[in-house]
Design a protein around this motif. Sequence first.
Motif, PDB file in Angstrom:
ATOM      1  N   UNK A 137      46.312  40.647  42.860  1.00 12.41           N
ATOM      2  CA  UNK A 137      46.279  40.272  44.277  1.00 12.41           C
ATOM      3  C   UNK A 137      46.970  38.927  44.496  1.00 12.41           C
ATOM      4  N   UNK A 138      46.690  37.965  43.646  1.00  9.79           N
ATOM      5  CA  UNK A 138      47.339  36.662  43.767  1.00  9.79           C
ATOM      6  C   UNK A 138      48.845  36.785  43.542  1.00  9.79           C
ATOM      7  N   UNK A 139      49.217  37.594  42.565  1.00 13.75           N
ATOM      8  CA  UNK A 139      50.642  37.821  42.271  1.00 13.75           C
ATOM      9  C   UNK A 139      51.354  38.418  43.481  1.00 13.75           C
ATOM     10  N   UNK A 194      38.084  45.006  47.618  1.00 12.85           N
ATOM     11  CA  UNK A 194      37.208  44.735  46.484  1.00 12.85           C
ATOM     12  C   UNK A 194      38.055  44.527  45.237  1.00 12.85           C
ATOM     13  N   UNK A 195      37.529  43.737  44.296  1.00 14.39           N
ATOM     14  CA  UNK A 195      38.242  43.482  43.051  1.00 14.39           C
ATOM     15  C   UNK A 195      37.434  43.984  41.863  1.00 14.39           C
ATOM     16  N   UNK A 196      38.119  44.604  40.917  1.00 15.56           N
ATOM     17  CA  UNK A 196      37.495  44.942  39.648  1.00 15.56           C
ATOM     18  C   UNK A 196      37.421  43.694  38.777  1.00 15.56           C
ATOM     19  N   UNK A 197      36.308  43.492  38.122  1.00 17.05           N
ATOM     20  CA  UNK A 197      36.195  42.399  37.158  1.00 17.05           C
ATOM     21  C   UNK A 197      37.045  42.729  35.944  1.00 17.05           C
ATOM     22  N   UNK A 253      54.931  44.772  36.713  1.00 10.46           N
ATOM     23  CA  UNK A 253      54.407  43.732  37.602  1.00 10.46           C
ATOM     24  C   UNK A 253      53.101  43.268  36.997  1.00 10.46           C
ATOM     25  N   UNK A 254      52.617  42.123  37.383  1.00 12.32           N
ATOM     26  CA  UNK A 254      51.455  41.542  36.728  1.00 12.32           C
ATOM     27  C   UNK A 254      50.186  42.346  36.996  1.00 12.32           C
ATOM     28  N   UNK A 255      49.508  42.736  35.921  1.00 14.47           N
ATOM     29  CA  UNK A 255      48.199  43.411  35.970  1.00 14.47           C
ATOM     30  C   UNK A 255      48.233  44.722  36.750  1.00 14.47           C
ATOM     31  N   UNK A 256      49.294  45.507  36.530  1.00 15.39           N
ATOM     32  CA  UNK A 256      49.292  46.891  36.995  1.00 15.39           C
ATOM     33  C   UNK A 256      48.156  47.619  36.286  1.00 15.39           C
ATOM     34  N   UNK A 257      47.485  48.529  36.991  1.00 15.61           N
ATOM     35  CA  UNK A 257      46.332  49.233  36.435  1.00 15.61           C
ATOM     36  C   UNK A 257      46.654  50.717  36.239  1.00 15.61           C
ATOM     37  N   UNK A 279      51.331  45.572  54.446  1.00 19.85           N
ATOM     38  CA  UNK A 279      50.673  46.555  53.601  1.00 19.85           C
ATOM     39  C   UNK A 279      49.452  45.995  52.886  1.00 19.85           C
ATOM     40  N   UNK A 280      49.387  44.682  52.769  1.00 16.76           N
ATOM     41  CA  UNK A 280      48.437  44.052  51.860  1.00 16.76           C
ATOM     42  C   UNK A 280      47.348  43.265  52.590  1.00 16.76           C
ATOM     43  N   UNK A 281      47.744  42.322  53.429  1.00 22.02           N
ATOM     44  CA  UNK A 281      46.773  41.409  54.025  1.00 22.02           C
ATOM     45  C   UNK A 281      45.719  42.099  54.892  1.00 22.02           C
ATOM     46  N   UNK A 282      46.059  43.181  55.644  1.00 19.45           N
ATOM     47  CA  UNK A 282      45.012  43.838  56.447  1.00 19.45           C
ATOM     48  C   UNK A 282      43.848  44.392  55.623  1.00 19.45           C
ATOM     49  N   UNK A 283      44.062  44.664  54.337  1.00 18.58           N
ATOM     50  CA  UNK A 283      42.950  45.109  53.495  1.00 18.58           C
ATOM     51  C   UNK A 283      41.888  44.023  53.398  1.00 18.58           C
ATOM     52  N   UNK A 284      42.349  42.794  53.196  1.00 23.40           N
ATOM     53  CA  UNK A 284      41.430  41.664  53.094  1.00 23.40           C
ATOM     54  C   UNK A 284      40.823  41.329  54.450  1.00 23.40           C
ATOM     55  N   UNK A 285      41.658  41.350  55.487  1.00 23.80           N
ATOM     56  CA  UNK A 285      41.186  40.997  56.826  1.00 23.80           C
ATOM     57  C   UNK A 285      40.137  41.974  57.337  1.00 23.80           C
ATOM     58  N   UNK A 286      40.192  43.214  56.887  1.00 28.43           N
ATOM     59  CA  UNK A 286      39.237  44.226  57.339  1.00 28.43           C
ATOM     60  C   UNK A 286      37.877  44.096  56.666  1.00 28.43           C
TER      61      UNK A 286
END
Length: 287
Positions: free
Chosen positions: A137-139, A166-169, A193-197, A155-162
């Motif tokens: 997310x930071x990347x 959530x973040x996986x530990x 890309x950094x920390x692709x899952x 594509x990204x910020x509205x997820x947080x604004x809503x």
Amino acid sequence: MKLYPIEAGNFKLDGGAMFGVVPKSLWTRTNPADANNMIDIAARCLLIEDGDKLMLIDTGMGDKQSEKFFGYYYPWGEHSLDSSLKQHGFHRDDITDVFMTHLHFDHCGGSIQWNKDRTGYEPAFKNAKFWSNKDHWQWATQPNAREKASFLEENILPMEQSGQLNFLDRDPSKKFQNYDEMGFGVLFADGHTDKQMIPHIQYKGKTLVFMADLLATAGHIPLPYVMGFDTRPLLTLDEKEIFLNTAADNEYYLFLEHDAHNEIITLKHTDKGVKLDNTYTFNELFN
């Protein structure tokens, strides 16, 4: 648990960009290009029905971008996320969780849509939790110049604004972790890309791996065939080599998000390294 392949829409990308330093005369053997040097690409997502949970892995690029934007990517075919969900008896409002392998626009753009009066954006899955990890997310929200065009704020910020983000530990000492809340294990990969899952799902006696951009198409199996989009191509080489050998050793079934013509593949060891073994449709394997 039950799985469903979800076709979120096909598009095209520049073949040279998709294969980096590999000559066109080689990569066109598996991924033929059109007159504009574009190759067929899918946005194949995966739906997991598990008890009360209905989780969608990735969402395609969506349809909210401008005509100019889509003019770069040549959408083709009849697939759409909504029609594919409907085919299996679901609606986007049924989705409880959206797992994003990473936040490039062709993987998460479908997560966010215009609001009713087109004055702003809102989640396209109003009842879902969106899942990422803090490092990625930071990347994505503080992008480098190379990836800035792939990480789109809308594509990204509205997820947080809503409030739905959530973040996986993540244990930094581990490349692979099991997540009970997801119902599968995750391989973290940093070359593209950094920390692709990369989800590893146990299903009907098989290990199904959702490949995202660790292996874009069956044509990318040879180690040097690394996408020009990857931020750390030498790291991708190492990650691919380890993963491909592990997949061949353990008979993994690789679910290809971006291969428009091959849904699932297996690998085998040969005297010349890991090669393609078999190709399957989802229905051949699981229905």
